[in-house]
Design a protein around this motif. Structure first.
Motif, PDB file in Angstrom:
ATOM      1  N   UNK A 250     -13.024   1.277 -12.229  1.00 49.94           N
ATOM      2  CA  UNK A 250     -13.732   0.598 -11.253  1.00 49.94           C
ATOM      3  C   UNK A 250     -13.400  -0.647 -10.853  1.00 49.94           C
ATOM      4  N   UNK A 251     -12.648  -1.128 -11.728  1.00 50.57           N
ATOM      5  CA  UNK A 251     -12.167  -2.533 -11.258  1.00 50.57           C
ATOM      6  C   UNK A 251     -10.809  -2.634 -10.468  1.00 50.57           C
ATOM      7  N   UNK A 252     -10.425  -1.608  -9.877  1.00 51.26           N
ATOM      8  CA  UNK A 252      -9.301  -1.328  -9.098  1.00 51.26           C
ATOM      9  C   UNK A 252     -10.018  -1.558  -7.644  1.00 51.26           C
ATOM     10  N   UNK A 253      -9.590  -2.702  -6.861  1.00 48.24           N
ATOM     11  CA  UNK A 253     -10.175  -2.648  -5.563  1.00 48.24           C
ATOM     12  C   UNK A 253      -9.323  -1.838  -4.655  1.00 48.24           C
ATOM     13  N   UNK A 254      -9.896  -1.370  -3.659  1.00 52.22           N
ATOM     14  CA  UNK A 254      -9.191  -0.657  -2.502  1.00 52.22           C
ATOM     15  C   UNK A 254      -9.285  -1.564  -1.351  1.00 52.22           C
TER      16      UNK A 254
END
Length: 700
Positions: A250-254
């Motif tokens: 969830x902590x990977x930003x798009x």
């Protein structure tokens, strides 16, 4: 899988709905980005030194790096046979960059570009690539543009992204050039709608058997369906990408230029054709921030002058304005350059970046957590306006900026999606907004009855005659009428108070001829061209029984129709008489507009007023109850064709409407107190000197 999907849905909902009340769950939500993007040419992968790169990022106060990973070519040791590997690549380069950045608490967003594939991939899979109705390919040297509905984008791109995420502990992914390709932007050539067989098949499935159009014709209902098809397929791809990425972490930003299924909306301030647009960053950030309030906005200052001049940077004074406008409007800092920072071909902007990035880092508690106090909303013709609508829109912005009237920008397609926000404005301006969704039109009718005033210019709402009649009392006779040589006559000194010394106003560009018999007031009779020629024969400018302004009055509001290219004329020529038409109209229908900010500062001092809350790491965000910040950006060095050092401005007075009695007022940079008086809801103070930027904090 259902449990995971439900968890992700609840997480997204809680983040969107309860962000106002909770600490930021995701790292990007702190909205304190200081981004440097290194767009690496292939050969620089051989010389890039991770240690020196990270040292430069630290020296420049950056906290986020965007760096190449894959798509056009892999900047790592890919194991996928359909992913072309950069022949200059050092196998451990990307891993070392990520690891060393993390050691310095710098986030790493990796860049992907799935718009093109190498010639070797094309030869193996020509069906993956774009083909025009004339059987043309879009090629840049040995790179071929792909088709979005073919297997490379629909299947292989996900495998490439997954491989990178599995190989490296990245903090985000950035997608460059997403969506359908019809142009070769690097050469400025249009090629037309992609006629790839995969596109034909998918469109037929979407449209119940219709044939893919070959011409972009807005009057063609099939083309309109094709536009809906493009939107649907892009959102479908984005949603699948979101599910993949968030299943990893969830902590990977798009991050990309789209708004659906992304975390960070990126925009760009670029040097463009004349006339230059010094408000580019304010324009971009205000538009995105108010149109998509649940997203973080990062507006990149693009170093290059053009695609053909990659290694020549924009002027330092222009870059300075962009960066200050970014932070004043609620974005972080962001710059994009070719290659890394060592041995760069044009380093004139380095001192600017160092200074403003360090300033943001030192005072970041005062940035990124804002709520607008504006009572005016300007509706933008899309997120990347162009052509006549762009010129009309920018001209209206210019008028409002120079008059120091605070305003927000909202994209036309998003009006109904932010209805609650729209209902809070007291004036809505439509600058050549030619089409609105039915729900947006219904919203305008609702707020007009409730007390919101509306101004529409040029061809706005021409495709909805019923709306023009109901809201403005207007009926189109000829919306496309060349106004060159015609004049407008100020005819009501009680409303048109800025024209006491003028009896005729020249015109050019569009001058719509509308039946305004349904209005309550008709202003600016249109005078004919008369007799052009030598002085001896001129004259004969007679009324033609049409008017350039109509005002329709309702019990709680007033609406103004200006079926004329007033914004374009001011944007391109800058005569104040045309700006005064709009300002007189605003004064009449919304006289309190000028109460919020009153100043004797020059027109080229950009004033941006924000309610703010302290933006402190790991603390609550969304609470903007600390007070107000007055951002002053000095554009006096902008001459139209060139950017020079801003001229310092001394001893300027400000009166700001406040709902509270301030506890203290001070200069943000120096923390030195500013003398003030407060009475009856207004604070009065003087700024001793306005350099290139000043921030005045008004605390509760």
């Amino acid at each position: 899988m259902r449990i995971l999907s439900l968890f992700l849905l609840l997480s997204c909902l809680s983040e969107g709905i309860f962000a106002q009340q909770s600490s930021p769950k995701f790292w990007w939500k702190q909205n304190n980005l200081r981004v440097i993007q290194t767009n690496l040419p292939a050969y620089e992968a051989a010389t890039l030194n991770p240690d020196s790169l990270v040292k430069d990022l630290v020296d420049f106060s950056a906290n986020t790096l965007i760096i190449n990973a894959g798509g056009i070519m892999a900047f790592y040791d890919t194991k996928l046979d359909f992913h072309y590997k950069n022949p200059w690549m050092k196998n451990n380069m990307l891993k070392e960059v990520v690891d060393k950045c993390h050691q310095k608490n710098i986030k790493v967003i990796v860049r992907f570009d799935f718009s093109r594939v190498h010639e070797s991939i094309f030869k193996a899979h020509p069906d993956w690539c774009y083909i025009s109705a004339k059987n043309e390919r879009i090629i840049n040297t040995d790179m071929y543009v792909v088709s979005i509905n073919a297997p490379y984008v629909q299947e292989k791109a996900f495998k490439i992204i997954e491989e990178v995420i599995d190989f490296f502990p990245v903090d985000g992914i950035f997608l460059n050039m997403p969506g359908y390709q019809v142009n070769n932007p690097y050469e400025g050539k249009y090629h037309g709608i992609d006629q790839n067989e995969y596109d034909k098949k998918r469109f037929a499935e979407y449209s119940n058997g219709k044939t893919l159009p070959t011409v972009e014709d807005k009057a063609d209902p099939v083309f309109q369906e094709y536009l809906a098809f493009k939107k649907s397929t892009i959102e479908d791809w984005s949603e699948r990408l979101h599910k993949l990425v968030k299943s990893k972490s969830e902590q990977i930003a798009i991050c990309t230029y789209l708004d659906k299924h992304v975390d960070i909306i990126r925009h760009e301030s670029q040097t463009s054709n004349l006339p230059y647009w010094p408000y580019s960053a304010s324009d971009n950030v205000s538009n995105a921030r108010n149109s998509f309030p649940n997203h973080i906005i990062s507006n990149a200052s693009i170093q290059q002058i053009s695609f053909q001049s990659r290694y020549n940077a924009a002027e330092p004074e222009e870059v300075s304005i962009r960066l200050y406008e970014n932070i004043a409007n609620g974005s972080g800092l962001d710059m994009s350059m070719m290659g890394d920072m060592r041995g760069y071909e044009d380093e004139r902007n380095y001192p600017v970046f160092k200074k403003i990035y360090a300033f943001h880092k030192k005072h970041e508690a005062y940035f990124g957590n804002y709520k607008s106090v504006a009572k005016i909303a300007l509706i933008a013709p899309g997120s990347w306006p162009n052509g006549d609508p762009m010129q009309e829109y920018r001209g209206i912005q210019l008028m409002l900026k120079e008059a120091h009237l605070p305003f927000d920008i909202i994209e036309d397609a998003q009006l109904a999606n932010v209805a609650d926000k729209v209902k809070q404005y007291q004036l809505i301006i439509l600058p050549e907004i030619t089409y609105l969704k039915p729900e947006a039109i219904a919203l305008l009718k609702e707020i007009s009855k409730a007390g919101t005033n509306i101004i529409a210019t040029n061809r706005s709402l021409f495709d909805s005659p019923e709306t023009l009649k109901e809201l403005f009392g207007a009926k189109i006779i000829n919306k496309d009428h060349d106004g060159t040589g015609f004049y407008l006559q100020p005819n009501d000194a009680n409303i048109l108070k800025r024209f006491t010394l003028q009896k005729m106003l020249f015109w050019k560009f569009n001058l719509g001829l509308y039946d305004l018999s349904g209005t309550d007031k008709k202003l600016f009779p249109i005078l004919s061209k008369g007799r052009p020629g030598p002085p001896e024969i001129i004259g004969g400018h007679d009324p033609i029984n049409y008017y350039a302004m109509g005002i329709k009055e309702f019990p709680q509001s007033k609406n103004v129709i200006l079926p004329i290219n007033i914004g374009k004329l001011y944007y391109l020529h800058g005569y104040e008489e045309h700006k005064n038409i709009l300002l007189d109209a605003i004064d009449y229908i919304f006289p309190k507009a000028k109460e919020l900010v009153q100043t004797d500062a020059p027109e080229r001092i950009e004033v941006i007023l924000q309610a703010y809350g302290k933006n402190i790491a790991n603390k609550n965000i969304g609470n903007t109850d600390n007070g107000l910040i007055v951002h002053l950006i000095n554009l006096t060095g902008f001459s139209g064709n060139s950017y020079f050092d801003a001229l310092p401005v001394y001893g300027r007075n400000f009166t700001i409407k406040t709902s509270f009695k301030p506890s203290k007022v001070y200069n943000l940079a120096t923390k030195s107190p500013v003398k003030y008086t407060w009475k009856d809801g207004f604070i009065h103070f003087q700024v001793a000197k306005i350099g290139e930027y000043e921030g005045i904090v008004i605390d509760k």
